[in-house]
Design a protein around this motif. Sequence first.
Motif, mmCIF file in Angstrom:
data_model
loop_
_atom_site.group_PDB
_atom_site.id
_atom_site.type_symbol
_atom_site.label_atom_id
_atom_site.label_comp_id
_atom_site.label_asym_id
_atom_site.label_seq_id
_atom_site.Cartn_x
_atom_site.Cartn_y
_atom_site.Cartn_z
ATOM 1 N N PHE A 25 0.869 -1.188 0.000
ATOM 2 C CA PHE A 25 0.000 0.000 0.000
ATOM 3 C C PHE A 25 0.903 1.234 0.000
ATOM 4 O O PHE A 25 1.469 1.593 1.027
ATOM 5 N N GLU A 83 0.010 4.502 -1.436
ATOM 6 C CA GLU A 83 -0.775 5.721 -1.244
ATOM 7 C C GLU A 83 -2.130 5.349 -0.663
ATOM 8 O O GLU A 83 -2.675 4.301 -1.026
ATOM 9 N N GLN A 106 -9.815 5.943 2.061
ATOM 10 C CA GLN A 106 -8.887 5.902 3.204
ATOM 11 C C GLN A 106 -8.430 7.314 3.565
ATOM 12 O O GLN A 106 -8.284 7.648 4.746
ATOM 13 N N GLY A 148 -13.890 -2.534 -4.302
ATOM 14 C CA GLY A 148 -12.447 -2.719 -4.484
ATOM 15 C C GLY A 148 -11.621 -1.482 -4.217
ATOM 16 O O GLY A 148 -10.473 -1.387 -4.657
ATOM 17 N N SER A 149 -12.193 -0.506 -3.476
ATOM 18 C CA SER A 149 -11.446 0.750 -3.292
ATOM 19 C C SER A 149 -10.807 0.857 -1.908
ATOM 20 O O SER A 149 -10.438 1.944 -1.480
ATOM 21 N N GLY A 150 -10.709 -0.256 -1.189
ATOM 22 C CA GLY A 150 -9.963 -0.256 0.067
ATOM 23 C C GLY A 150 -10.744 0.176 1.293
ATOM 24 O O GLY A 150 -10.168 0.724 2.238
ATOM 25 N N LYS A 151 -12.033 -0.123 1.310
ATOM 26 C CA LYS A 151 -12.837 0.286 2.472
ATOM 27 C C LYS A 151 -12.418 -0.484 3.729
ATOM 28 O O LYS A 151 -12.450 0.056 4.828
ATOM 29 N N THR A 152 -12.003 -1.752 3.551
ATOM 30 C CA THR A 152 -11.649 -2.549 4.726
ATOM 31 C C THR A 152 -10.560 -1.862 5.549
ATOM 32 O O THR A 152 -10.706 -1.689 6.764
ATOM 33 N N GLU A 202 -20.813 -3.441 4.461
ATOM 34 C CA GLU A 202 -21.920 -3.756 3.545
ATOM 35 C C GLU A 202 -23.224 -3.383 4.251
ATOM 36 O O GLU A 202 -24.178 -4.156 4.323
ATOM 37 N N GLY A 215 -18.181 -7.835 -1.200
ATOM 38 C CA GLY A 215 -16.982 -7.740 -0.372
ATOM 39 C C GLY A 215 -15.846 -8.689 -0.701
ATOM 40 O O GLY A 215 -14.713 -8.421 -0.338
ATOM 41 N N ASP A 246 -12.766 -10.421 -1.974
ATOM 42 C CA ASP A 246 -11.625 -9.854 -2.697
ATOM 43 C C ASP A 246 -10.832 -10.982 -3.339
ATOM 44 O O ASP A 246 -9.831 -11.430 -2.804
ATOM 45 N N LYS A 253 -8.398 -11.810 -5.836
ATOM 46 C CA LYS A 253 -7.483 -10.966 -6.614
ATOM 47 C C LYS A 253 -7.465 -11.393 -8.083
ATOM 48 O O LYS A 253 -7.462 -12.578 -8.382
ATOM 49 N N ARG A 301 -16.469 -7.664 -8.217
ATOM 50 C CA ARG A 301 -15.472 -8.691 -7.854
ATOM 51 C C ARG A 301 -14.303 -8.640 -8.830
ATOM 52 O O ARG A 301 -13.272 -9.251 -8.600
ATOM 53 N N ARG A 342 -10.524 -4.659 -9.219
ATOM 54 C CA ARG A 342 -10.281 -4.201 -7.848
ATOM 55 C C ARG A 342 -8.913 -3.545 -7.687
ATOM 56 O O ARG A 342 -7.987 -3.866 -8.422
ATOM 57 N N ALA A 343 -8.835 -2.671 -6.724
ATOM 58 C CA ALA A 343 -7.584 -1.972 -6.381
ATOM 59 C C ALA A 343 -6.913 -1.389 -7.634
ATOM 60 O O ALA A 343 -5.718 -1.534 -7.834
HETATM 61 N N1 ATP Z 1 -3.958 1.872 -0.208
HETATM 62 C C1 ATP Z 1 -3.972 0.766 -0.911
HETATM 63 N N2 ATP Z 1 -3.068 0.562 -1.890
HETATM 64 C C2 ATP Z 1 -3.077 -0.592 -2.619
HETATM 65 N N3 ATP Z 1 -3.968 -1.583 -2.450
HETATM 66 C C3 ATP Z 1 -4.904 -1.425 -1.501
HETATM 67 C C4 ATP Z 1 -4.946 -0.260 -0.676
HETATM 68 N N4 ATP Z 1 -5.972 -0.394 0.184
HETATM 69 C C5 ATP Z 1 -6.527 -1.595 -0.069
HETATM 70 N N5 ATP Z 1 -5.904 -2.214 -1.071
HETATM 71 C C6 ATP Z 1 -6.223 -3.535 -1.661
HETATM 72 O O1 ATP Z 1 -7.367 -3.336 -2.491
HETATM 73 C C7 ATP Z 1 -8.158 -4.510 -2.528
HETATM 74 C C8 ATP Z 1 -9.606 -4.156 -2.289
HETATM 75 O O2 ATP Z 1 -9.768 -3.682 -0.975
HETATM 76 P P1 ATP Z 1 -11.099 -3.950 -0.134
HETATM 77 O O3 ATP Z 1 -11.437 -5.401 -0.176
HETATM 78 O O4 ATP Z 1 -10.942 -3.316 1.165
HETATM 79 O O5 ATP Z 1 -12.166 -3.172 -1.040
HETATM 80 P P2 ATP Z 1 -13.626 -2.691 -0.672
HETATM 81 O O6 ATP Z 1 -13.708 -1.259 -1.008
HETATM 82 O O7 ATP Z 1 -13.981 -3.116 0.697
HETATM 83 O O8 ATP Z 1 -14.475 -3.516 -1.752
HETATM 84 P P3 ATP Z 1 -15.973 -4.090 -1.672
HETATM 85 O O9 ATP Z 1 -16.915 -2.936 -1.845
HETATM 86 O O10 ATP Z 1 -16.050 -5.025 -2.802
HETATM 87 O O11 ATP Z 1 -16.132 -4.735 -0.339
HETATM 88 C C9 ATP Z 1 -7.594 -5.450 -1.487
HETATM 89 O O12 ATP Z 1 -6.859 -6.452 -2.156
HETATM 90 C C10 ATP Z 1 -6.682 -4.588 -0.649
HETATM 91 O O13 ATP Z 1 -5.583 -5.307 -0.152
#
Ligand code: ATP
Length: 531
Positions: free
Chosen positions: A155, A157, A162, A182-186, A284, A437, A439, A441, A464, A467-468
């Motif tokens: 990660f 940036e 985030q 797939g935008s890194g909400k977790t 979710e 949700g 992921d 890859k 699905r 992502r990322a």
């Molecule tokens: N800052 C970052 N830079 C690069 N990769 C990242 C970053 N943050 C998260 N990721 C990666 O991006 C992928 C998607 O993240 P995540 O599962 O959190 O998405 P999400 O927004 O929760 O998606 P969904 O809505 O499908 O649940 C994961 O593989 C995670 O490791």
Amino acid sequence: MEKDTSFLFAGITFDRKKFALDFARFQEKNESDNLVEKPMLIENGNFEIEEGTSALVNKKRKRKATLSDPVKGFTLFKSSKSKAVNEGPDQHEDEILQGKKEYHQQLERDALFRKTHNIHVSGSKIPSPLHNFAELRSRYSCRSYLLRNLAELGFKEPTPIQRQAIPVLLSGRECFACAPTGSGKTFAFVCPILMKLKNASKDGFRAVILCPTRELAAQTARECKKLIKGKKFYIKLMTKQLAKGADFSKFPCDILISTPFRLQYAITKRKLDLSKVEFLVLDESDKLFELGLVEQVDAVVKACSNPSILRSLFSATLPDTVEELARTIMHDAVRVIIGRKNSASESIKQKLIFVGSEEGKLIALRQSFAESLNPPVLLFVQNKERAKELYNELKYDEIRADVIHADLSQIQRENAVDNFRSGKTWVLIATDVVARGMDFKGVNCVINYDFPDSAASYIHRIGRSGRAGRSGEAITLYTEADVPFLRNVANVMTASGCEVPSWIMSLRKKKWRKHRPQRESIFTKLEDEEE
Ligand SMILES: Nc1ncnc2c1ncn2[C@@H]1O[C@H](COP(=O)(O)OP(=O)(O)OP(=O)(O)O)[C@@H](O)[C@H]1O
């Protein structure tokens, strides 16, 4: 559900009597009111928010302050007050004016930065977005283990969600957030929890993350564990065995990740005590608020009775109804939307393909696999019966297919996910159980074999892939029966920059609850069976 017995529906009001002293103090400080959660001048001329500043809201809710208590975040004014005795009123006023000017400049810089990253916010006193991960340390004293793990995960940036949600939560504010799949909400909700919890503790359950499916809960637990590498924290996934057999009175747990069903079971049948929970995340969230889950979620929200709890809601789709409901349970929440609300990820190439009838689908699918199969491919169908039927059709074709649906045992479901993740399976036939949700890859293509039952389901299913920041493809097959619902999906497509034939865009928009038509069974017709 009865309105008055439901915690979810119980509005929270500000108790002016109880917080009279705070109230009076804030009125007195009318002039500087806006600065409570606002940036503080640091040496290099930039504004920053201290970690301590953020606790203000919490503190306000936790205890009664006295008039003599210093108000963190008022540092600019706190220092000028004592100086004013020696240096005279003019200098004091100059400092105030200068502070205000710099504060407004910072607001402008924040607005510009948010615009660049497509971040939309509403709410009062919203903390500045993160410019980079290094600011986690400089602004919030983030421990090095977390920064090291971030770097190990690659990660570099922060993603837009985030950048904004992390400072909001670190500032002790509740948050509801909508950002593309797939935008890194977790990480956006796990990072502030880890930072706020600081160290492992054996003092009861401290944070709860609710996910709508077991698969997603397991994935979130795994992601949390990657982030705490090198640091002791108790991260627990609520499994069936745990829910039924654990002694929760002797159960150290910093972060508990569960489905609402399992957690409600443990609360009611096993007297699990969540009264010390400091953070509650509804991942979710729109799914969690659907009928069938909302009652269980309600029980969990009610059990998390700590008055200073911070709640947050995250999803890629956030209907207005859920937002309204969220407002009734949240306290002074900040709303963070990335891009356009309820839109698909822009990195997915989306296509609609007409297949005439049900029979045409299987032919089209086999043809497309014969021409080009670019695994991993995720194939969504309407229900578990259809998943089984399609699997029976495809399992003898040489495409390494597998299936996942709710009738399988937990271990079978886990195997299906693991085999797909590891590349053993090329095509995974699935119901909506893995639509949200998950992921996986590098999913190259999502095929909606059956048209999704809602626009939200479409957004999550196709999410699905792509992502990322990676690219992906989504193909949606439709029959005559699906035509009345085409426009809704087409709207999602055009909003994310995909082309749609003009005749579809001229169809009437249909009010769409759940579109689950009776579909003909899936089987290959032999030639002599055909009319
Ligand atoms: N800052 C970052 N830079 C690069 N990769 C990242 C970053 N943050 C998260 N990721 C990666 O991006 C992928 C998607 O993240 P995540 O599962 O959190 O998405 P999400 O927004 O929760 O998606 P969904 O809505 O499908 O649940 C994961 O593989 C995670 O490791």
